[in-house]
Design a protein around this motif. Structure first.
Motif, PDB file in Angstrom:
ATOM      1  N   GLU A  56       0.830  -1.216   0.000  1.00 48.31           N
ATOM      2  CA  GLU A  56       0.000   0.000   0.000  1.00 48.31           C
ATOM      3  C   GLU A  56       0.855   1.253   0.000  1.00 48.31           C
ATOM      4  O   GLU A  56       0.599   2.191  -0.749  1.00 48.31           O
ATOM      5  N   ARG A  57       1.800   1.294   0.915  1.00 51.52           N
ATOM      6  CA  ARG A  57       2.729   2.398   1.164  1.00 51.52           C
ATOM      7  C   ARG A  57       2.027   3.743   1.251  1.00 51.52           C
ATOM      8  O   ARG A  57       1.647   4.180   2.298  1.00 51.52           O
ATOM      9  N   TYR A  58       1.881   4.452   0.125  1.00 51.24           N
ATOM     10  CA  TYR A  58       1.244   5.767   0.152  1.00 51.24           C
ATOM     11  C   TYR A  58      -0.195   5.724  -0.343  1.00 51.24           C
ATOM     12  O   TYR A  58      -0.777   6.750  -0.695  1.00 51.24           O
ATOM     13  N   PRO A 113      -1.374   8.816   3.037  1.00 50.84           N
ATOM     14  CA  PRO A 113      -0.964   7.882   4.090  1.00 50.84           C
ATOM     15  C   PRO A 113       0.491   7.465   3.899  1.00 50.84           C
ATOM     16  O   PRO A 113       1.037   7.554   2.802  1.00 50.84           O
TER      17      PRO A 113
END
Lengths: 762, 319
Positions: A56-58, A113
């Protein structure tokens, strides 16, 4: 399982829909009226094995709605633009722009995120108390470790090969948590045309960070810990300005204020191997251990200062004047003030140190020299550019940049100090408020004497004066030459070469030696060096809508000034090659490919020694070298189809990156360690990243359609710095040699995300 | 049990969305043709002295070059082509071109002009705010002009870019940089959260490398990363010098986008005694508590305040 079904279904539908394109479907003409916007409502679902957070990371790829909206209307009187992206998701973004003849208003909100890990674990419990963040541990376990009454077959913290296989008593107490944070950015801007030439503008931006980040906190060499630091901070930026322009030039004056506010200005965290402040040494006045910074006989808790609140104020002047014969002069002048006056935390919270008995021997610890930081920097920045194209053959540009970073923070004396909250220590200098003044001058002349070609030569002088560093003056002299083709429809050729010689003067060796450095050490950011840079770019366009591009880049930094031996970074260089092509056979179809390789190498020397007069300090047989060599290969492929047969948009892309990073130790010290079987080569750090994207939009009518999307990513990584449980690859170990950590690291994943959405244009 | 494996079942929301779509399709009118607003194209500007023929004349042959629904078509803004001479605001007076039977040598075409001459056209209007420092900027000096990156009539991306996105456009020359966004430690560019223009003003700036904020690299980075701004009581000189001493802002295979892996990056400078210049290799990684300098956060697991400390005892950035 359900998501796998969704992924497979999406992929099959995507494929079947593509096949359907070949069948006879009446072509739906594009809408006759101009479109104002679109809405897309759908669903996304993901299936991941491995490190989900890094996948997912960002992004927010959870199973949930996928809603996008955009609207743009242009009339004679106003422009309006509204966007909503990823509505309701953690990575949502919204925008509203309005403009009429006088006014321009813009608003945006963007949430980004940052997902570190979903399989991280910690035995610390996080709580907050006003401006202090607290991390606490189970007191009974701490006491058991301190009193050496922990169960057999476990350790407090493993610290050698024999104990490395044993679990820490903290392992079962470490509870899983999501290590992630988010930055929410809000921006409002207003621009008003007072007259045709005069505009006023105002902008307000606010960036809030909240969540957790991995953070370190140590109590000794054998007790270095990582835990989740709670983050809750906000940066507020305000800008107001007035801008005047006509065909002769422009002038702008603006005021900017930026305020950073951190909810948690300090952190207090429990020591995992002690429940009480150590007081068992018989040689000191209160029982503290003079070696406590290395053997763990230290405090029960630690306290550190996190990022302090700070403020920046700036007044900025920008001007442009146009003269005859295509000559212009532009400039920027900024007067800046940065301040930070956070209340200082105590020397230590260790009760064995912070008491009058110790103060008698270390009197400066009785109170702080001042209660707040009282930190201030005044900066003055200026940049002026003179440019003239008096004739079609010669173009001259001269640029001057000035930067003065005047650090006015009063020196903070370290008449006594405390190391690791464990050991009081004698005087150790004071703070060194770093100040730098830079004068940078560049002049470039380009000559268009050949058809389709421009030659440029240039010279740059960068003179820096600094305080406290080894070289108080460093000067870069740069010469450069470039050639660029102009206006040739078949070939574009660009090449540039730069050579820079950095020379130092007012050398103060004590700046290296006094902190304990080897006399022949040179700090690469403050060292003499030569630097060469070259790039070459060739694009061939043998026919319209087809191009082939090849580029090559080279860079080399050489820090070796002939000292025997010289320590620190000696050299580094890089080579980059890229080759690719792009084809657009029609206005509706384009595809392309790029292949690249980059190679980075560096060499550094060190000496594994104790301080003088220990003989190892001057023993060349203790020297070692590190050769770091990284090769990265990339591959990119794409296909874009726009409104094929009036109905279909398709984008397919594949990206690949492959890195191989080697760390090779050599030299006499390494030979000696190998001879006694105390040296072992490190494995290369490798990673491969694949990404496949397919996005299809098919319009059944002029305005309505369906969208299908599929993302696939695979990340393979092997990193010796990521520690997993024995025999359980991908499962973090939080209690490896020398510390208790969150287990955050670099782990592989394979993930797929599918999107299905209904589209409507209006 | 992973977060992404929790599901309510995709069938229900898909069925709901499908129903919504069916309703939308069923209720859309068969045809809807709001009239094109002639005023937004600047049409109706009559031929005048000075050799202008008016936009309607241009569009009789160049209908496909309409610039509707772009900022240039916003007639309410008195600076725009739509409010002045329409097509001829940029292409120059068209009378000679018309009289010459469409002779291309008698009209200005930015895509076939020299980059500097084409840019001069654009900067007659675009010479304030972010465009004020174009003359003599890095791109201008290398003959990369406005028409090299922007396409007024066939834009593929915003704002009027000749490619679908900024990374795709910038990558035509700076491929080695855009490739770095593929590294697994990267700024969120490939996720679409940031773009090249988030940090750079490609039209010219007072800063190095066309960075748009400030005059130094640090001023640029700290415009977002203001928690590092300080000033701090204890400063780490390479941090105060430049963020790119240690970080590669475009992407890196090393954690936290460092230019080299820890502890080896730190050991380029910290050649003192005891643990800084220790040989951190595979043997220590498996046998000693000093492995805590190799795995995980490495040096910054102890020296966590590496960007500067505000603690009285922060000399070694331990607090």
């Amino acid at each position: 399982m359900r998501n796998r079904l969704l992924m497979v279904t999406a992929a099959l539908v995507l494929a079947s829909t593509s096949l359907a394109l070949a069948q006879t479907q009446p072509a739906q003409p594009a809408p006759a009226s101009p479109l104002l916007g679109s809405v897309s409502i759908g669903y996304q679902g993901s299936s991941v094995t491995g490190d989900e957070a890094r996948f997912e990371r960002y992004r927010d790829l959870r199973n949930r709605q996928n809603v996008q909206f955009d609207f743009a209307k242009a009339t004679e009187k106003y422009l309006l633009d509204i966007t909503a992206i990823n509505v309701g998701n953690r990575n949502s973004a919204y925008g509203f722009d309005f403009a009429n003849s006088k006014l321009k208003f813009e608003f945006s909100f963007d949430a980004i995120p940052f997902n570190y890990g979903y399989n991280t674990r910690t035995p610390w419990t996080v709580s907050t108390n006003g401006s202090v963040a607290n991390l606490t541990l189970d007191p009974a376990t701490r006491l058991a470790i301190e009193t050496r009454t922990i169960p057999s077959g476990t350790v407090g913290i493993a610290n050698n090969a024999a104990t490395a296989a044993l679990p820490s008593v903290w392992r079962p107490l470490a509870t899983p948590f999501d290590l992630d944070s988010r930055r929410d950015s809000f921006h409002v801007g207003l621009k008003y045309a007072i007259t045709r030439e005069l505009e006023a503008e105002f902008a307000l931006a606010s960036h809030k960070r909240h969540g957790y980040m991995p953070f370190g906190g140590a109590f000794a060499f054998n007790n270095a810990n990582e835990f989740p630091l709670p983050i809750d901070d906000r940066t507020t930026d305000i800008e107001a300005g007035v801008d005047w322009a006509n065909d002769k030039g422009m002038f702008r004056i603006a005021y900017e204020r930026s305020m950073f506010a951190n909810t948690y200005n300090s952190l207090v965290w429990d020591n995992p191997i002690r429940a009480t402040d150590y007081s068992g040494n018989r040689t000191t006045v209160t029982g503290y251990d003079p070696s406590g910074y290395s053997n763990g006989n230290g405090p029960a808790t630690g306290r550190l200062a996190t990022a302090p609140d700070n403020t920046l104020n700036a007044v900025i002047f920008t001007g442009l004047a146009k003269f005859a014969r295509r000559t212009s002069l532009s400039g920027t002048l900024a007067v800046i003030s940065m301040t930070q006056d956070e209340a200082l935390i105590p020397w230590t919270t260790n009760s064995v140190i912070a008491n009058p008995t110790v103060y008698a021997a270390f009197p400066a610890l009785a109170q702080l020299p001042r209660s707040t930081a009282d930190a201030e920097v005044k900066a003055l920045n200026a940049s002026f550019v003179f440019n003239t194209r008096a004739n079609q053959y010669v173009n001259l540009t001269a640029r001057y940049r000035y930067h003065d970073h005047d650090n006015r923070t009063p020196a903070f004396p370290l008449n006594n100090t405390v190391r690791f909250d464990a050991v009081p220590e004698p005087p150790s200098g004071s703070t060194e408020p770093y100040t730098i003044t830079q004068n940078k001058f560049d002049v470039d002349a380009s000559f268009n004497v050949l058809p389709y070609t421009s030659f440029k030569i240039g010279y740059g002088l960068d003179a820096n004066k600094k305080t406290y560093l080894a070289y108080r003056k460093l000067t870069d002299n740069t010469v450069r030459a470039s050639v660029d083709t102009l206006g040739n429809q078949y070939v574009t050729f660009r090449a540039i070469f730069e050579h820079t010689k950095r020379s130092g003067s007012e050398f103060h060796q004590e700046a290296i030696v006094d902190p304990g450095g080897q006399p022949n050490l040179r700090l690469f950011d403050d060292a003499e060096r030569t630097r060469d840079r070259a790039t070459l770019l060739v694009t061939l366009m043998p026919m319209p809508l087809f191009d082939i591009t090849a580029s090559y880049g080279y860079g080399k930094d050489d820090y070796d000034i002939g000292l025997n031996p010289q320590f620190g970074l000696l050299n580094n260089d890089n080579n980059v090659v890229n080759v690719g092509f792009n084809v657009s056979p029609t206005d509706q179809v384009s595809f392309g490919l790029n292949v690249g390789q980059e190679k980075f190498t560096s060499l550094q020397r060190s000496r594994n020694a104790n301080p003088g007069p220990d003989p190892s300090w001057t023993d060349p047989s203790r020297d070692w070298l590190l050769d770091n060599d990284e090769t990265v290969r990339t591959f990119d492929l794409y296909l874009d189809v726009v409104r094929l047969a009036g109905t279909t948009d398709l984008r397919v892309a594949y990206d690949f990156s492959d890195s191989d990073n080697a760390f090779v130790h050599s030299g006499p010290r390494i030979d000696a360690l190998r001879a006694i079987s105390q040296s072992e080569a490190l494995p290369n750090v490798t990673n491969k990243w694949h990404r496949f994207i397919a996005d299809l939009k098919y319009f059944f009518t002029a305005r309505a359609g369906v969208g299908l999307g599929y993302w696939y990513e695979k990340f393979e990584v092997s990193d010796f710095a990521t520690i997993d449980l024995p025999g359980q690859s991908g499962d973090p170990r939080v209690d490896y040699l020398g510390g208790i950590t969150t287990g955050y690291g670099n782990r592989p994943y394979t993930g797929s995300t599918g999107f299905i959405r209904l589209l409507y244009l209006f | 049990m992973g977060r992404l494996k929790r599901t309510l079942g995709p069938a229900v929301p898909i069925a709901g969305a499908l129903a919504l779509w069916i309703v939308a399709v069923a209720t859309v009118p068969a045809e809807s043709t709001p009239a094109v607003t002639a005023a937004t194209t600047g049409a109706g500007v009559p031929a005048q002295a000075g050799g202008y023929v008016g936009e309607d004349t241009c569009l009789t042959c160049h209908e496909s070059q309409r610039y509707d629904r772009t900022a240039h078509a916003f007639a309410a803004n008195e600076h725009t082509p739509a409010a002045t001479h329409g097509c001829e605001s940029c292409h120059g007076p068209g009378q000679a071109h018309v009289d010459g039977g469409g002779d291309t040598a008698l009209i200005k075409n930015p895509t076939s002009m020299s980059p500097r001459d084409a840019s001069e056209l654009c900067t007659t209007c675009h010479d304030r705010a972010t465009h004020a420092l174009w003359n003599g900027s890095a791109h201008d000096q290398r003959n990369v002009g406005c028409a090299s990156c922007h396409s007024i009539h066939t834009a593929k991306g915003e704002p009027m870019l000749a490619a679908a996105s900024e990374p795709a456009l910038c990558g035509t020359c700076h491929r080695n940089i855009t490739n770095k966004t593929h590294r697994f430690n990267h700024m969120p560019v490939r996720e679409g959260e940031l773009k090249c223009g988030s940090c750079h003003n490609v039209h010219g700036s007072a800063n190095v490398k066309l960075l748009k904020a400030g005059v130094t690299v640090n001023e640029s980075c700290m415009s977002c990363h203001s928690e590092k701004r300080g000033p701090m009581l204890w400063e780490h000189p390479p941090v105060a010098e430049s963020c790119v001493t240690c970080h590669d802002p475009h992407g890196s295979s090393n954690d936290r986008m460092l230019v080299a892996k820890q502890p080896y990056l730190c050991q380029r400078c910290h050649v003192t005694s005891r643990h800084p210049p220790t040989v951190y290799d595979g043997y220590l990684l498996k046998n000693s508590q000093n492995a805590n300098k190799i795995y995980g956060r490495s040096c910054v697991v102890c020296h966590q305040m590496v960007h500067g400390s505000n603690a009285p005892v922060g000399k070694a950035f331990l607090r």
